[in-house]
Design a protein around this motif. Sequence first.
Motif, short mmCIF file in Angstrom:
data_model
loop_
_atom_site.label_atom_id
_atom_site.label_comp_id
_atom_site.label_asym_id
_atom_site.label_seq_id
_atom_site.Cartn_x
_atom_site.Cartn_y
_atom_site.Cartn_z
N TYR A 1 0.85 -1.20 0.00
CA TYR A 1 0.00 0.00 0.00
C TYR A 1 0.89 1.25 0.00
CZ TYR A 1 -2.84 3.67 2.26
OH TYR A 1 -3.45 4.85 2.59
N VAL A 2 0.69 2.09 -1.02
CA VAL A 2 1.47 3.33 -1.16
C VAL A 2 0.54 4.52 -1.02
CG1 VAL A 2 2.95 4.70 -2.68
CG2 VAL A 2 3.13 2.20 -2.68
N MET A 3 0.88 5.44 -0.13
CA MET A 3 0.13 6.68 -0.01
C MET A 3 0.82 7.76 -0.83
SD MET A 3 -0.87 9.03 3.28
CE MET A 3 0.57 10.08 3.16
N ILE A 4 0.05 8.45 -1.67
CA ILE A 4 0.56 9.53 -2.52
C ILE A 4 0.12 10.86 -1.91
CG2 ILE A 4 0.52 10.55 -4.83
CD1 ILE A 4 -0.52 7.67 -5.75
N ALA A 5 1.06 11.69 -1.49
CA ALA A 5 0.74 13.02 -0.98
C ALA A 5 1.19 14.02 -2.04
CB ALA A 5 1.43 13.26 0.36
N GLU A 6 0.25 14.49 -2.84
CA GLU A 6 0.57 15.32 -4.01
C GLU A 6 -0.63 16.21 -4.32
OE1 GLU A 6 1.81 17.35 -6.72
OE2 GLU A 6 3.32 15.78 -6.45
N ASP A 7 -0.40 17.54 -4.41
CA ASP A 7 -1.52 18.45 -4.64
C ASP A 7 -1.82 18.67 -6.12
OD1 ASP A 7 0.97 19.87 -4.75
OD2 ASP A 7 -0.16 21.75 -4.78
N ASP A 8 -0.90 18.34 -7.01
CA ASP A 8 -1.14 18.46 -8.45
C ASP A 8 -1.97 17.25 -8.90
OD1 ASP A 8 -0.83 18.14 -11.31
OD2 ASP A 8 0.78 19.60 -11.23
#
Length: 228
Positions: free
Chosen positions: A4-11
């Motif tokens: 499980y990978v969490m992506i923290a990205e506003d774009d």
Amino acid sequence: MKPYVMIAEDDKAVAELLRYNLEREGYDTSVAPDGDEAMILLDERAPDLVLLDWMLPKVPGIEVCRRIRSKPDTANLPVIMLTARSEEADRIRGLDTGADDYVTKPFSTTELMARVRAVLRRIRPALVEDQVTVGDITIDRTTHTVSRDGKNIHLGPTEYRLLDYFVQHPGRVFSREQLLDGIWGSDVYVEARTVDVHVGRLRKALMSQGGDDPIRTVRSAGYSLKGG
């Protein structure tokens, strides 16, 4: 269970690109558009790895990384920091904050996926499949070697990345544009003809020790690796 990978990205476009490529490789994902949401998601479910943008709204990514490292239950969580900051001082600051790797934008999705595998392999080796076999072709990601029917095949770096891209979804047809984006990245201008050249080299190498052509050309559509 899938990693499980969490992506923290506003774009949103970048986040969707990351989500698509990670899920295509077999990962579960979630997306946080800002630092506050990232911390909430971290509390809800501990990921196996975080892709963390430096310039997040509300709570900057570098502060999120500090908080991850300060909490006992996430102190050893793998973090790859994504940023447009390419200066050496910024890279050092990111790594000193606790990031396990540091990737500058724009990036090749193929390279980033390789870095995700490398970090997971180093920190949580049971989560990453090191060796993949499709038909009589085997690719070993730890040694970057390829064999066919037990015989070693020498590939150049681009042909290796191309084969690695194909083996993730045997039988699936990829257009030239998809291969360009996946291997070279969407921000690098490369002519579509370049794909044909490298596919030709990959074909030649894979057939150098005998055997049928393992790559199928689909007219007006693209290329695929025949499934085993």
